[in-house]
Design a protein around this motif. Structure first.
Motif, PDB file in Angstrom:
ATOM      1  N   LEU A  65     -29.073 -20.155 -50.091  1.00 22.84           N
ATOM      2  CA  LEU A  65     -29.452 -21.391 -50.779  1.00 22.84           C
ATOM      3  C   LEU A  65     -29.250 -22.542 -49.811  1.00 22.84           C
ATOM      4  O   LEU A  65     -28.158 -22.705 -49.250  1.00 22.84           O
ATOM      5  CB  LEU A  65     -28.581 -21.626 -52.017  1.00 22.84           C
ATOM      6  CG  LEU A  65     -28.682 -20.674 -53.197  1.00 22.84           C
ATOM      7  CD1 LEU A  65     -27.807 -21.173 -54.341  1.00 22.84           C
ATOM      8  CD2 LEU A  65     -30.115 -20.537 -53.669  1.00 22.84           C
ATOM      9  N   VAL A  66     -30.292 -23.340 -49.599  1.00 20.28           N
ATOM     10  CA  VAL A  66     -30.192 -24.474 -48.680  1.00 20.28           C
ATOM     11  C   VAL A  66     -30.717 -25.720 -49.375  1.00 20.28           C
ATOM     12  O   VAL A  66     -31.672 -25.662 -50.157  1.00 20.28           O
ATOM     13  CB  VAL A  66     -30.972 -24.176 -47.374  1.00 20.28           C
ATOM     14  CG1 VAL A  66     -32.447 -23.940 -47.662  1.00 20.28           C
ATOM     15  CG2 VAL A  66     -30.806 -25.301 -46.369  1.00 20.28           C
ATOM     16  N   THR A  67     -30.080 -26.862 -49.099  1.00 21.56           N
ATOM     17  CA  THR A  67     -30.475 -28.111 -49.751  1.00 21.56           C
ATOM     18  C   THR A  67     -31.914 -28.467 -49.434  1.00 21.56           C
ATOM     19  O   THR A  67     -32.702 -28.778 -50.322  1.00 21.56           O
ATOM     20  CB  THR A  67     -29.537 -29.252 -49.315  1.00 21.56           C
ATOM     21  OG1 THR A  67     -28.201 -28.920 -49.714  1.00 21.56           O
ATOM     22  CG2 THR A  67     -29.939 -30.564 -49.967  1.00 21.56           C
ATOM     23  N   VAL A 121     -24.488 -20.220 -48.971  1.00 21.11           N
ATOM     24  CA  VAL A 121     -24.875 -21.489 -49.587  1.00 21.11           C
ATOM     25  C   VAL A 121     -24.629 -22.588 -48.569  1.00 21.11           C
ATOM     26  O   VAL A 121     -23.520 -22.732 -48.047  1.00 21.11           O
ATOM     27  CB  VAL A 121     -24.062 -21.761 -50.875  1.00 21.11           C
ATOM     28  CG1 VAL A 121     -24.470 -23.109 -51.483  1.00 21.11           C
ATOM     29  CG2 VAL A 121     -24.275 -20.641 -51.883  1.00 21.11           C
ATOM     30  N   MET A 122     -25.670 -23.377 -48.269  1.00 21.57           N
ATOM     31  CA  MET A 122     -25.545 -24.455 -47.300  1.00 21.57           C
ATOM     32  C   MET A 122     -25.928 -25.771 -47.953  1.00 21.57           C
ATOM     33  O   MET A 122     -27.090 -25.990 -48.306  1.00 21.57           O
ATOM     34  CB  MET A 122     -26.436 -24.194 -46.083  1.00 21.57           C
ATOM     35  CG  MET A 122     -26.293 -25.253 -45.001  1.00 21.57           C
ATOM     36  SD  MET A 122     -27.028 -24.749 -43.429  1.00 21.57           S
ATOM     37  CE  MET A 122     -28.702 -24.413 -43.940  1.00 21.57           C
ATOM     38  N   MET A 145     -21.330 -23.123 -46.481  1.00 21.24           N
ATOM     39  CA  MET A 145     -21.336 -23.846 -45.205  1.00 21.24           C
ATOM     40  C   MET A 145     -21.518 -25.339 -45.420  1.00 21.24           C
ATOM     41  O   MET A 145     -22.139 -25.772 -46.386  1.00 21.24           O
ATOM     42  CB  MET A 145     -22.496 -23.346 -44.330  1.00 21.24           C
ATOM     43  CG  MET A 145     -22.401 -21.908 -43.912  1.00 21.24           C
ATOM     44  SD  MET A 145     -23.898 -21.419 -42.989  1.00 21.24           S
ATOM     45  CE  MET A 145     -24.998 -21.058 -44.342  1.00 21.24           C
ATOM     46  N   ASP A 146     -20.980 -26.114 -44.457  1.00 22.55           N
ATOM     47  CA  ASP A 146     -21.235 -27.558 -44.412  1.00 22.55           C
ATOM     48  C   ASP A 146     -20.759 -28.254 -45.674  1.00 22.55           C
ATOM     49  O   ASP A 146     -21.427 -29.115 -46.232  1.00 22.55           O
ATOM     50  CB  ASP A 146     -22.737 -27.829 -44.199  1.00 22.55           C
ATOM     51  CG  ASP A 146     -22.989 -29.288 -43.814  1.00 22.55           C
ATOM     52  OD1 ASP A 146     -22.156 -29.845 -43.099  1.00 22.55           O
ATOM     53  OD2 ASP A 146     -24.000 -29.858 -44.243  1.00 22.55           O
ATOM     54  N   TRP A 147     -19.581 -27.868 -46.145  1.00 23.81           N
ATOM     55  CA  TRP A 147     -19.064 -28.434 -47.386  1.00 23.81           C
ATOM     56  C   TRP A 147     -17.604 -28.792 -47.183  1.00 23.81           C
ATOM     57  O   TRP A 147     -16.808 -27.966 -46.765  1.00 23.81           O
ATOM     58  CB  TRP A 147     -19.217 -27.410 -48.514  1.00 23.81           C
ATOM     59  CG  TRP A 147     -18.677 -27.835 -49.843  1.00 23.81           C
ATOM     60  CD1 TRP A 147     -18.749 -29.080 -50.392  1.00 23.81           C
ATOM     61  CD2 TRP A 147     -17.995 -27.022 -50.791  1.00 23.81           C
ATOM     62  NE1 TRP A 147     -18.161 -29.083 -51.627  1.00 23.81           N
ATOM     63  CE2 TRP A 147     -17.688 -27.837 -51.904  1.00 23.81           C
ATOM     64  CE3 TRP A 147     -17.613 -25.681 -50.832  1.00 23.81           C
ATOM     65  CZ2 TRP A 147     -17.009 -27.354 -53.024  1.00 23.81           C
ATOM     66  CZ3 TRP A 147     -16.948 -25.209 -51.944  1.00 23.81           C
ATOM     67  CH2 TRP A 147     -16.656 -26.033 -53.025  1.00 23.81           C
TER      68      TRP A 147
END
Length: 335
Positions: A65-67, A121-122, A145-147
């Motif tokens: 899942l990517v934004t 999940v990013m 990631m990136d959280w």
């Protein structure tokens, strides 16, 4: 369409031998292996992956899942994920959520229905509702990631946003800038607040502070950087430097400055964040903060693989190390 029976008949072996050759589950003689592979090629045989996954309870598929996969930073991390997953024999299902809860919920359920072996999940933020939904699927290994948070059900890789922004602001201060504006992301996002804290940390070392009227809210996309720069250029007292909280906003700011006849870095310095591939090719090349994207993607898949192999492993949080990348968009301010 050829079946495994057809392959066995053509190769002159049993069905179980074909299965062992294709799944590497038992040693088979070189001659039998060669016959099976020749039969597979001649018949253009494709194993039934769905049936196989039901039998072995593994699909060799990962969900991501990517934004926003169109954002250069996310796109480069996705490439790192896909490259490493492919090298390990895994396929990747990419779901672009646009940070919308309904899409996140839909894709999460879809990936679970497809029985992915693990979930990546990013995103820059996870609200409580989506966290609870992910927790309900905690039987599937997950890496976020990136959280800037922690988790009791997933491995987390933090982007160290506060330290990265501190490095950016400290460099601007070392170059002599004291009047610095920020083009931030959405102010309600945790990552944005961490980067603002990093700027304040650097300013505080010189007994300086960040004025609220020098924070221009963007959305991590180029257009918002362009619009914010137009507001900055209209200020009665223009800052000597602008720190955009990601490279797309910095590129939008560069474009606005160019159209206004403002020379970068002679008249105004601009700093970016993420060191995306395009940052080297702007005019001038963008000084920015490197966020190790390929490493982030590879590390995430490695963590996920470890959890897939052993679901009893405890969750953990890792933090990546941002680094300053000096190019040509920052110079000392004119006196």
């Amino acid at each position: 369409m050829a079946t495994i029976k057809d392959v066995a008949a053509r190769a002159g072996v049993s069905i179980s031998t074909v299965s062992h050759v294709l799944n590497h589950t038992r040693r088979v003689s070189e001659e039998a292996t060669r016959n099976v592979l020749e039969a597979v090629s001649a018949l253009n045989y494709a194993p039934n992956s769905v049936a196989r996954s039901l039998k072995v309870n593994r699909t060799r598929t990962l969900g991501l899942l990517v934004t926003a996969s169109t954002n250069p930073f996310f796109a480069e991390v996705v490439k790192g994920v896909e490259d490493y997953a492919f090298s390990q024999g895994y396929s990747l299902i990419l779901c672009n959520t646009e940070n919308q809860f309904e899409r996140q919920r839909h894709y999460l359920r879809m990936l679970m229905e497809k029985r992915v072996d693990g979930l990546l999940v990013m995103c820059t933020d996870l609200d409580e509702a989506i966290q609870e939904l992910m927790r309900s699927y905690q039987h599937v290994p997950q890496v976020v990631m990136d959280w800037g948070g922690s988790s009791d059900f997933a491995n987390v890789i933090n982007d160290n946003a506060r330290n990265g922004a501190y490095l950016a602001a400290r460099y601007l201060l070392q170059m002599g800038h004291r009047h610095i504006a920020c083009i931030s992301g959405q102010l309600h996002k945790a990552t944005t607040q961490l980067r603002l804290d990093g700027v304040r940390d650097a300013l505080a070392e010189l007994d300086l502070s960040l004025a609220d009227d020098l924070i221009f809210e963007g959305d991590y996309e180029s257009q918002s950087g362009f619009d914010a720069m137009q507001q900055i250029l209209a200020l009665p007292q223009r800052p000597t430097a602008v720190f955009a909280f990601d490279d797309p906003m910095a590129m939008g700011a560069l474009c606005a400055a160019h159209l206004a006849g403002v020379k970068v870095p002679d008249d105004l310095s601009i700093m970016g964040y993420d060191d995306t591939e395009l940052a080297r090719f702007t005019s001038p090349p963008l000084t920015t903060i490197n966020h190790p994207k390929a490493e982030l993607g590879k590390t995430a898949v490695e963590l996920l693989m470890a959890r897939i192999r052993n679901k009893e492993l405890a969750t953990e949080s890792l933090t990546v190390k941002p680094e300053l990348v000096v190019r040509q968009s920052v110079a000392a301010p004119r006196r």
